[in-house]
Scaffold this active site. Sequence first.
Site, PDB file in Angstrom:
ATOM      1  N   ASP A  67       0.821  -1.210   0.000  1.00 28.04           N
ATOM      2  CA  ASP A  67       0.000   0.000   0.000  1.00 28.04           C
ATOM      3  C   ASP A  67       0.855   1.261   0.000  1.00 28.04           C
ATOM      4  O   ASP A  67       2.077   1.199   0.178  1.00 28.04           O
ATOM      5  CB  ASP A  67      -0.970   0.004   1.204  1.00 28.04           C
ATOM      6  CG  ASP A  67      -0.307  -0.485   2.509  1.00 28.04           C
ATOM      7  OD1 ASP A  67       0.930  -0.394   2.604  1.00 28.04           O
ATOM      8  OD2 ASP A  67      -1.022  -0.943   3.399  1.00 28.04           O
ATOM      9  N   ASP A 136      -7.617  -2.419  14.217  1.00 34.78           N
ATOM     10  CA  ASP A 136      -9.015  -2.616  13.787  1.00 34.78           C
ATOM     11  C   ASP A 136      -9.175  -3.852  12.897  1.00 34.78           C
ATOM     12  O   ASP A 136     -10.227  -4.048  12.305  1.00 34.78           O
ATOM     13  CB  ASP A 136      -9.532  -1.359  13.066  1.00 34.78           C
ATOM     14  CG  ASP A 136      -8.779  -1.047  11.774  1.00 34.78           C
ATOM     15  OD1 ASP A 136      -7.852  -1.806  11.400  1.00 34.78           O
ATOM     16  OD2 ASP A 136      -9.125  -0.046  11.115  1.00 34.78           O
ATOM     17  N   HIS A 138      -7.401  -4.568  10.135  1.00 38.47           N
ATOM     18  CA  HIS A 138      -7.099  -4.423   8.706  1.00 38.47           C
ATOM     19  C   HIS A 138      -5.853  -5.189   8.306  1.00 38.47           C
ATOM     20  O   HIS A 138      -4.953  -5.426   9.124  1.00 38.47           O
ATOM     21  CB  HIS A 138      -7.014  -2.938   8.288  1.00 38.47           C
ATOM     22  CG  HIS A 138      -5.833  -2.171   8.783  1.00 38.47           C
ATOM     23  ND1 HIS A 138      -5.894  -0.841   9.113  1.00 38.47           N
ATOM     24  CD2 HIS A 138      -4.533  -2.527   8.995  1.00 38.47           C
ATOM     25  CE1 HIS A 138      -4.707  -0.413   9.484  1.00 38.47           C
ATOM     26  NE2 HIS A 138      -3.863  -1.425   9.429  1.00 38.47           N
ATOM     27  N   GLU A 143      -9.609  -1.627   5.298  1.00 46.63           N
ATOM     28  CA  GLU A 143     -10.256  -1.312   6.567  1.00 46.63           C
ATOM     29  C   GLU A 143     -11.529  -2.149   6.749  1.00 46.63           C
ATOM     30  O   GLU A 143     -12.026  -2.743   5.777  1.00 46.63           O
ATOM     31  CB  GLU A 143     -10.605   0.187   6.599  1.00 46.63           C
ATOM     32  CG  GLU A 143      -9.388   1.117   6.546  1.00 46.63           C
ATOM     33  CD  GLU A 143      -8.617   1.193   7.870  1.00 46.63           C
ATOM     34  OE1 GLU A 143      -8.548   0.201   8.601  1.00 46.63           O
ATOM     35  OE2 GLU A 143      -8.082   2.281   8.158  1.00 46.63           O
TER      36      GLU A 143
END
Length: 261
Positions: A67, A136, A138, A143
């Site tokens: 990413d 979270d 991811h 996400e």
Amino acid sequence: MEVIICDDAGSAGLLAARLVAEVVRDKPGAVLGLATGSTPLGLYQALIEMHRREALDFSRVTTFNLDEYVGLPVEHPASYHSFIRINFLDHVNVPPERIHIPDGLADDIPAACRRYEAEIAAAGGIDVQILGIGADGHIGFNEPSSSLASRTRIKTLTEETRGDNARFFDGAVGVPSHVITIGIGTIMDARMCLLLAFGEGKAEAVVKAMEGPVTSMVPASALQFHPNAKAIVDGAAANRLQLASYYRWTYEHKPSWQRHE
Ligand code: PGA
């Protein structure tokens, strides 16, 4: 998913490096999926040591980063272009033309994303995908609520992730809201996935991803469907796992060749 609980982040990074090195030795033209963030630093350091001391050769290796931030100059110290260069690629011999990082400055982002997927396919697919996990849940920057079939695309970061990553940015430039990330479908196509997680802050994400239901609300849980995914975690990240003693016993009783010693 195989869960391996290590004594500490150092031994976990070393084990992950041994697994990656094994892939590169078996297949000198291997394609590596690279992650950024604090978690894989020990793994990269161990690979750099193996390159220096054991002549681990990356001259035919191809890399794809997971990413990149949208709109952040590549020379910004918090860009993933800078990160992977400083922490790994500047110290090994991957040829520059075999290094791929999503182009967060592209004028036509959808076209750049399609090109990235095509480049992965043209390289023969990813042999080993290195992954961290967000608090979270991811993976990459997929996400919660990301499609489990997603491909490379633009995503919007959650406030939680922007807060977690603020430590890499000074006050002048805030954490960008948008990123390009390879998709969960892209990750699932990798022949092996190695997910690393260290520290108490990851314990909840780890238990949900490894032992909870598969759900887009915890993107890493998709790895339960992957035929060759290993999670290498330290004791703190493992401390909510129901089957922690079972994972420890299983690993300790493997023959040494299965423990990659
Ligand atoms: P970290 O990030 O390694 O910096 O904790 C992991 C991630 O967000 O995937």
